[in-house]
Design a protein around this motif. Structure first.
Motif, PDB file in Angstrom:
ATOM      1  N   ILE A 147     116.234  25.742  -9.863  1.00  0.00           N
ATOM      2  CA  ILE A 147     115.344  25.975  -9.375  1.00  0.00           C
ATOM      3  C   ILE A 147     113.829  27.195 -10.817  1.00  0.00           C
ATOM      4  O   ILE A 147     114.434  28.605 -10.274  1.00  0.00           O
ATOM      5  CB  ILE A 147     115.023  26.411  -8.087  1.00  0.00           C
ATOM      6  N   GLN A 148     113.143  26.929 -10.353  1.00  0.00           N
ATOM      7  CA  GLN A 148     112.128  27.583 -11.669  1.00  0.00           C
ATOM      8  C   GLN A 148     110.534  28.252 -10.497  1.00  0.00           C
ATOM      9  O   GLN A 148     110.648  27.708  -9.733  1.00  0.00           O
ATOM     10  CB  GLN A 148     111.369  26.244 -12.794  1.00  0.00           C
ATOM     11  N   GLN A 149     111.112  29.060 -10.993  1.00  0.00           N
ATOM     12  CA  GLN A 149     110.073  30.331 -10.845  1.00  0.00           C
ATOM     13  C   GLN A 149     108.708  30.770 -11.367  1.00  0.00           C
ATOM     14  O   GLN A 149     109.152  31.094 -13.108  1.00  0.00           O
ATOM     15  CB  GLN A 149     110.634  31.654 -10.229  1.00  0.00           C
ATOM     16  N   GLN A 150     107.603  30.869 -10.510  1.00  0.00           N
ATOM     17  CA  GLN A 150     106.344  30.641 -11.513  1.00  0.00           C
ATOM     18  C   GLN A 150     106.327  32.923 -11.734  1.00  0.00           C
ATOM     19  O   GLN A 150     107.132  33.312 -11.270  1.00  0.00           O
ATOM     20  CB  GLN A 150     105.167  30.716 -10.958  1.00  0.00           C
ATOM     21  N   THR A 151     106.026  33.039 -13.046  1.00  0.00           N
ATOM     22  CA  THR A 151     105.699  34.332 -13.347  1.00  0.00           C
ATOM     23  C   THR A 151     103.949  34.890 -13.323  1.00  0.00           C
ATOM     24  O   THR A 151     103.861  33.679 -14.117  1.00  0.00           O
ATOM     25  CB  THR A 151     106.251  34.474 -15.180  1.00  0.00           C
ATOM     26  N   ALA A 152     104.030  35.744 -12.603  1.00  0.00           N
ATOM     27  CA  ALA A 152     102.656  36.650 -12.785  1.00  0.00           C
ATOM     28  C   ALA A 152     102.731  37.273 -13.526  1.00  0.00           C
ATOM     29  O   ALA A 152     103.579  38.226 -13.830  1.00  0.00           O
ATOM     30  CB  ALA A 152     101.889  36.443 -11.420  1.00  0.00           C
ATOM     31  N   LEU A 153     101.795  37.246 -14.424  1.00  0.00           N
ATOM     32  CA  LEU A 153     101.211  38.137 -15.665  1.00  0.00           C
ATOM     33  C   LEU A 153      99.757  38.642 -15.752  1.00  0.00           C
ATOM     34  O   LEU A 153      98.678  38.175 -14.742  1.00  0.00           O
ATOM     35  CB  LEU A 153     101.246  37.854 -17.341  1.00  0.00           C
ATOM     36  N   LEU A 154      99.752  40.399 -16.270  1.00  0.00           N
ATOM     37  CA  LEU A 154      98.041  40.751 -15.955  1.00  0.00           C
ATOM     38  C   LEU A 154      98.029  40.736 -17.573  1.00  0.00           C
ATOM     39  O   LEU A 154      99.224  41.918 -17.516  1.00  0.00           O
ATOM     40  CB  LEU A 154      98.492  42.105 -14.913  1.00  0.00           C
ATOM     41  N   ASN A 155      97.015  40.505 -18.361  1.00  0.00           N
ATOM     42  CA  ASN A 155      96.953  40.767 -19.381  1.00  0.00           C
ATOM     43  C   ASN A 155      95.791  41.926 -19.714  1.00  0.00           C
ATOM     44  O   ASN A 155      94.599  40.999 -19.365  1.00  0.00           O
ATOM     45  CB  ASN A 155      96.408  39.573 -19.673  1.00  0.00           C
ATOM     46  N   TYR A 210      98.990  35.084  -4.188  1.00  0.00           N
ATOM     47  CA  TYR A 210      98.993  36.420  -4.520  1.00  0.00           C
ATOM     48  C   TYR A 210      96.958  37.041  -4.258  1.00  0.00           C
ATOM     49  O   TYR A 210      96.606  35.962  -4.329  1.00  0.00           O
ATOM     50  CB  TYR A 210      98.278  36.529  -6.111  1.00  0.00           C
ATOM     51  N   TYR A 211      97.140  38.015  -3.782  1.00  0.00           N
ATOM     52  CA  TYR A 211      95.773  38.239  -2.931  1.00  0.00           C
ATOM     53  C   TYR A 211      95.749  40.027  -3.139  1.00  0.00           C
ATOM     54  O   TYR A 211      96.311  40.403  -3.584  1.00  0.00           O
ATOM     55  CB  TYR A 211      95.976  38.754  -1.520  1.00  0.00           C
ATOM     56  N   ILE A 212      94.356  39.980  -3.695  1.00  0.00           N
ATOM     57  CA  ILE A 212      94.337  42.087  -4.330  1.00  0.00           C
ATOM     58  C   ILE A 212      93.576  42.257  -3.345  1.00  0.00           C
ATOM     59  O   ILE A 212      92.210  42.024  -2.949  1.00  0.00           O
ATOM     60  CB  ILE A 212      94.148  41.429  -6.168  1.00  0.00           C
ATOM     61  N   GLU A 213      93.652  43.566  -3.160  1.00  0.00           N
ATOM     62  CA  GLU A 213      92.651  44.394  -1.928  1.00  0.00           C
ATOM     63  C   GLU A 213      92.389  46.008  -2.993  1.00  0.00           C
ATOM     64  O   GLU A 213      93.511  46.838  -2.635  1.00  0.00           O
ATOM     65  CB  GLU A 213      93.762  44.362  -0.908  1.00  0.00           C
ATOM     66  N   ASP A 214      90.903  46.155  -2.841  1.00  0.00           N
ATOM     67  CA  ASP A 214      90.872  47.856  -3.067  1.00  0.00           C
ATOM     68  C   ASP A 214      91.595  48.587  -1.597  1.00  0.00           C
ATOM     69  O   ASP A 214      91.611  48.654  -0.988  1.00  0.00           O
ATOM     70  CB  ASP A 214      89.562  48.039  -3.228  1.00  0.00           C
ATOM     71  N   ARG A 235      91.798  35.852  -3.126  1.00  0.00           N
ATOM     72  CA  ARG A 235      93.059  34.983  -3.592  1.00  0.00           C
ATOM     73  C   ARG A 235      93.317  35.605  -4.953  1.00  0.00           C
ATOM     74  O   ARG A 235      91.342  34.534  -5.323  1.00  0.00           O
ATOM     75  CB  ARG A 235      92.957  33.635  -3.491  1.00  0.00           C
ATOM     76  N   LEU A 236      94.414  35.242  -6.300  1.00  0.00           N
ATOM     77  CA  LEU A 236      93.476  35.450  -7.446  1.00  0.00           C
ATOM     78  C   LEU A 236      93.578  33.924  -7.522  1.00  0.00           C
ATOM     79  O   LEU A 236      95.022  33.165  -7.624  1.00  0.00           O
ATOM     80  CB  LEU A 236      94.331  36.626  -8.118  1.00  0.00           C
ATOM     81  N   ARG A 237      93.285  33.494  -9.024  1.00  0.00           N
ATOM     82  CA  ARG A 237      93.635  32.440  -9.475  1.00  0.00           C
ATOM     83  C   ARG A 237      93.477  32.502 -11.043  1.00  0.00           C
ATOM     84  O   ARG A 237      93.310  33.802 -11.500  1.00  0.00           O
ATOM     85  CB  ARG A 237      92.849  31.980  -9.170  1.00  0.00           C
ATOM     86  N   PRO A 238      94.341  31.886 -11.164  1.00  0.00           N
ATOM     87  CA  PRO A 238      94.422  31.735 -12.789  1.00  0.00           C
ATOM     88  C   PRO A 238      92.912  31.761 -13.923  1.00  0.00           C
ATOM     89  O   PRO A 238      92.126  31.330 -13.831  1.00  0.00           O
ATOM     90  CB  PRO A 238      95.241  30.449 -13.756  1.00  0.00           C
ATOM     91  N   GLY A 239      93.020  33.020 -14.526  1.00  0.00           N
ATOM     92  CA  GLY A 239      92.024  33.384 -14.908  1.00  0.00           C
ATOM     93  C   GLY A 239      90.865  34.398 -14.627  1.00  0.00           C
ATOM     94  O   GLY A 239      89.974  34.536 -14.812  1.00  0.00           O
ATOM     95  N   ASP A 240      91.468  35.166 -13.359  1.00  0.00           N
ATOM     96  CA  ASP A 240      90.526  35.956 -12.441  1.00  0.00           C
ATOM     97  C   ASP A 240      90.416  36.920 -13.454  1.00  0.00           C
ATOM     98  O   ASP A 240      91.526  37.624 -14.170  1.00  0.00           O
ATOM     99  CB  ASP A 240      90.965  35.990 -11.198  1.00  0.00           C
ATOM    100  N   ARG A 241      88.755  37.621 -13.912  1.00  0.00           N
ATOM    101  CA  ARG A 241      88.742  38.478 -13.935  1.00  0.00           C
ATOM    102  C   ARG A 241      89.131  40.568 -13.245  1.00  0.00           C
ATOM    103  O   ARG A 241      88.787  40.104 -12.432  1.00  0.00           O
ATOM    104  CB  ARG A 241      87.517  38.779 -15.275  1.00  0.00           C
ATOM    105  N   ILE A 242      90.092  40.967 -13.202  1.00  0.00           N
ATOM    106  CA  ILE A 242      90.109  42.473 -12.590  1.00  0.00           C
ATOM    107  C   ILE A 242      89.907  43.540 -13.302  1.00  0.00           C
ATOM    108  O   ILE A 242      89.872  43.745 -14.516  1.00  0.00           O
ATOM    109  CB  ILE A 242      91.516  42.111 -12.141  1.00  0.00           C
ATOM    110  N   SER A 243      88.643  44.408 -12.514  1.00  0.00           N
ATOM    111  CA  SER A 243      88.117  45.386 -13.474  1.00  0.00           C
ATOM    112  C   SER A 243      88.287  46.788 -12.314  1.00  0.00           C
ATOM    113  O   SER A 243      88.058  46.507 -11.524  1.00  0.00           O
ATOM    114  CB  SER A 243      87.010  45.551 -14.120  1.00  0.00           C
TER     115      SER A 243
END
Length: 257
Positions: A147-155, A210-214, A235-243
């Motif tokens: 089973i392939q698992q997706q990997t989440a990255l922060l660049n 994946y969800y981000i919360e301050d 809800r985070l989607r690929p390409g979202d910019r987090i500052s």
């Protein structure tokens, strides 16, 4: 005029009750001889003396005399049905003849194997040769499905550094070292990290989302240059910019692989 039988008041023709004492007035009709108004139960016309009793009896007897004529006319109107000739008798079927003779069975000595192809000879080890090797069953093992698992990255945009999100955590804390909630992703080593709070933001994992919360940072969290209110989740989607903080000094791009 209609005279009231109670007070003898003369009422106009067609009145239903007396105008003086309100007594119901008798019904009136017209004399068939002179046309003068007379009561319906009167025997003679008060104007010309015509016998109203004979007229009533004639009207009552008229339907009785007309009925036989009507029945006779109806009987004459009905068309007569001619007698139909009797149908011919049905043709009797021929009696069923059951034969008691049984056909002779086929002789047992007749061979029907002439049309059946001969069966092939069984395979023996002596029949094997280099050009005709002995068949062997497939003994190869089947690899289990992985089973392939997706990997989440922060660049990290400023240093082009990839940070892989932990896969065994449902809540990932972003910030700098502290004694209250130690960060799972420490950004203290990146440039301009002074704008990031020690307890800055959380990334929550729910299934494949994946969800981000301050969580109460001093300088705020921005998603695609839009401030994220405290307590709200995005809800985070690929390409979202987090500052993390103002001025886009500590910036990450969310990616899935």
């Amino acid at each position: 005029m209609i005279v009231c039988p109670n007070c003898n008041h003369q009422n106009p023709d067609g009145a239903v009750q007396c105008e003086a004492c309100y007594t119901p007035l008798p019904a009136t009709t017209s004399c068939p001889n002179c046309g003068a108004p007379v009561q319906t139960d009167a025997s003679f016309c008060g104007q010309c003396g015509f016998s109203l009793q004979n007229e009533a009896e004639a009207e009552a007897a008229e339907p009785q005399t007309a009925a036989p004529a009507t029945v006779a006319m109806a009987a004459e109107a009905e068309p007569s049905i001619p007698d139909l000739p009797a149908p011919d008798p049905l043709v009797q079927p021929d009696p069923l003849v059951v034969s008691s003779s049984v056909p002779d069975p086929e002789p047992e000595n007749v061979s029907v194997a002439a049309n059946v192809p001969p069966s092939p000879a069984p395979f023996t080890p002596e029949m094997a040769s280099p050009s005709n090797p002995t068949p062997t069953p497939n003994q190869g093992t089947i690899a289990p499905t992985r089973i392939q698992q997706q990997t989440a990255l922060l660049n990290h945009v400023q240093t082009k550094t990839n940070i892989e999100l932990p896969q065994n955590l449902s809540i990932i804390h972003l910030g700098k070292p502290n004694e209250q909630i130690p960060p799972d992703i420490d950004v203290s080593g990146f440039p301009n990290s002074e704008v990031v709070s020690r307890v800055h933001a959380d990334i929550r994992v729910e299934g494949d989302a994946y969800y981000i919360e301050d969580v109460g940072s001093s300088n705020g969290t921005y998603i695609n240059h839009t401030p994220l209110p405290k307590g709200n989740r995005h809800r985070l989607r690929p390409g979202d910019r987090i500052s993390l903080g103002k001025g886009d000094l500590v910036t990450f791009l969310f990616q899935l692989s």
